[in-house]
Scaffold this active site. Sequence first.
Site, short mmCIF file in Angstrom:
data_model
loop_
_atom_site.label_atom_id
_atom_site.label_comp_id
_atom_site.label_asym_id
_atom_site.label_seq_id
_atom_site.Cartn_x
_atom_site.Cartn_y
_atom_site.Cartn_z
N CYS A 51 -31.78 34.90 41.00
CA CYS A 51 -32.77 36.31 41.37
C CYS A 51 -31.71 37.09 41.99
O CYS A 51 -31.88 37.78 42.85
CB CYS A 51 -33.87 35.44 41.77
SG CYS A 51 -34.87 34.03 41.82
N TYR A 90 -10.68 29.19 42.65
CA TYR A 90 -11.47 29.95 42.86
C TYR A 90 -12.74 30.37 42.16
O TYR A 90 -13.60 31.22 42.17
CB TYR A 90 -10.99 32.15 43.81
CG TYR A 90 -9.82 32.03 43.57
CD1 TYR A 90 -9.61 32.14 45.04
CD2 TYR A 90 -8.70 31.56 43.12
CE1 TYR A 90 -8.33 32.13 45.20
CE2 TYR A 90 -7.08 32.39 43.34
CZ TYR A 90 -6.82 31.73 44.75
OH TYR A 90 -5.83 32.52 45.78
C1 LIG Z 1 -4.08 33.82 48.34
C2 LIG Z 1 -2.73 33.37 48.79
C3 LIG Z 1 -2.06 32.73 47.83
C4 LIG Z 1 -2.12 31.74 46.73
O1 LIG Z 1 -2.88 33.27 45.55
P1 LIG Z 1 -2.94 33.15 44.29
O2 LIG Z 1 -3.34 34.51 43.87
O3 LIG Z 1 -3.80 32.94 43.95
O4 LIG Z 1 -1.35 32.44 43.27
C5 LIG Z 1 -0.56 32.78 48.29
N1 LIG Z 1 -0.64 33.07 50.25
C6 LIG Z 1 -1.33 33.47 50.34
C7 LIG Z 1 -0.96 33.78 52.02
C8 LIG Z 1 -2.55 33.81 50.03
O5 LIG Z 1 -3.88 34.47 51.26
#
Ligand SMILES: *Cc1c(COP(=O)(O)O)cnc(C)c1O
Length: 425
Positions: free
Chosen positions: A349, A378
């Site tokens: 909703c 994600y």
């Molecule tokens: C989220 C994150 C990643 C991974 O990023 P991607 O875009 O999924 O490759 C790497 N290092 C840190 C510190 C992050 O917060």
Amino acid sequence: MSGKQKNTGYKKNALYMEGVELAHIAETFGTPVYCYSATQIEQNYDAYRKALSSVMDAKNFTICYACKANSNLAVLRLLQKQGAGADIVSGGELQRALKAGIAPGKIVYSGVGKSEAELTEAIRRGLFQINVESERELELISKIAVKLKKKVPVAIRVNPNVDAKTHAKITTGKKENKFGIDISKAPALYRRAQKLKGVDAVGVAVHIGSQLTSLAPFKRAYARVAELVVKLRRQGNDITRVDLGGGIGITYKDETPPDLYLYALMVRDTILQLGVHVIIEPGRSIVGNAGVLLSRVVNVKQGTGKKFLIIDAAMNDLMRPALYGAYHAVLPCKKSSSKTVYDVVGPVCETGDTFLTGERLPAMKPGDLVALMTGGAYGAVMSSNYNTRPQPAEVLVRGDGCALVRRRQTVEELMGHDIIPDFAA
Ligand SMILES: *Cc1c(COP(=O)(O)O)cnc(C)c1O
């Protein structure tokens, strides 16, 4: 390569992941269900390993998979067997990485707000490195380490003030973002670290954002990091490691992600003259194009001037469209040539529970199956229980076989956390 979804596609008129028809997974495990290709995950990891190996010796780099992109134990285990380390951002992810068999000596702990309890556990375990986000955190790590009679290898995460030219909600390396320490203030903090008994400031870390489709921002950030390393060595900090973060983009619609060999050459040109151990932390580009969210059409509803394709997956299962306006292609599991224009929506909703707007798709009817593409990163990890919707099941595919790797939640389990107090009974 971190490109298109090569292990998912049509055979005759049916959509397959590797050798398994997606309709078979839907019938066996129900919908909505996340499906991941083990082969694609391994190929993506291997692409990084090969590209980096083209510019440096394998013992001089560590690929720490960013668990937050998809932390299912089966996925972590698959990567552990390939030799991957882990980049974690919470105590929960630490437990997952260890449970999957990833050695503490291959785990990097990032994260902007680590609690004292989380830090204590990480220090007890003896991780490869903790990436420090503030002066207070540096002091706290040292205090805990001294108490535990340890010396903790740390890198300070610097904010290089580079625009990653990606979505505002996933850019992390500009000076107004909450992440890291302003690069101009870093030398003072490294000097402070020299005086602290519990830490050994061996590295510099940087991570400027996610879903980057150009190498230029990486190059600018890495060049600034290299300059800093030279400066730090001059003031007596023995810097032996550089953590370059993650962030390489993938193809959701028509993006062209950077070539990993060109990325490796850029790392060579900006960093390798320092003679440091290199850490990279890819997340999305390891798992994103390995997954789909499989869903069944609940209804086709004629609205005023538009047609809604209502599916049984919603924003609670796959949050990215509602959160970032992200695009996930929708493919029918049975190919058809007749076309209709739909808004593809979930049953939650909220008007934000919309996957696609005004999209030309094959005509569909209730009961038909669709795959929301490129859902391996994600996706499941961001799912919630909004509208008391159980989080979906997850299935791992390899060749002609598939296995359930996360049971679908039940409503009983969700309600089991609620408590009606005496005064309300
Ligand atoms: C989220 C994150 C990643 C991974 O990023 P991607 O875009 O999924 O490759 C790497 N290092 C840190 C510190 C992050 O917060």
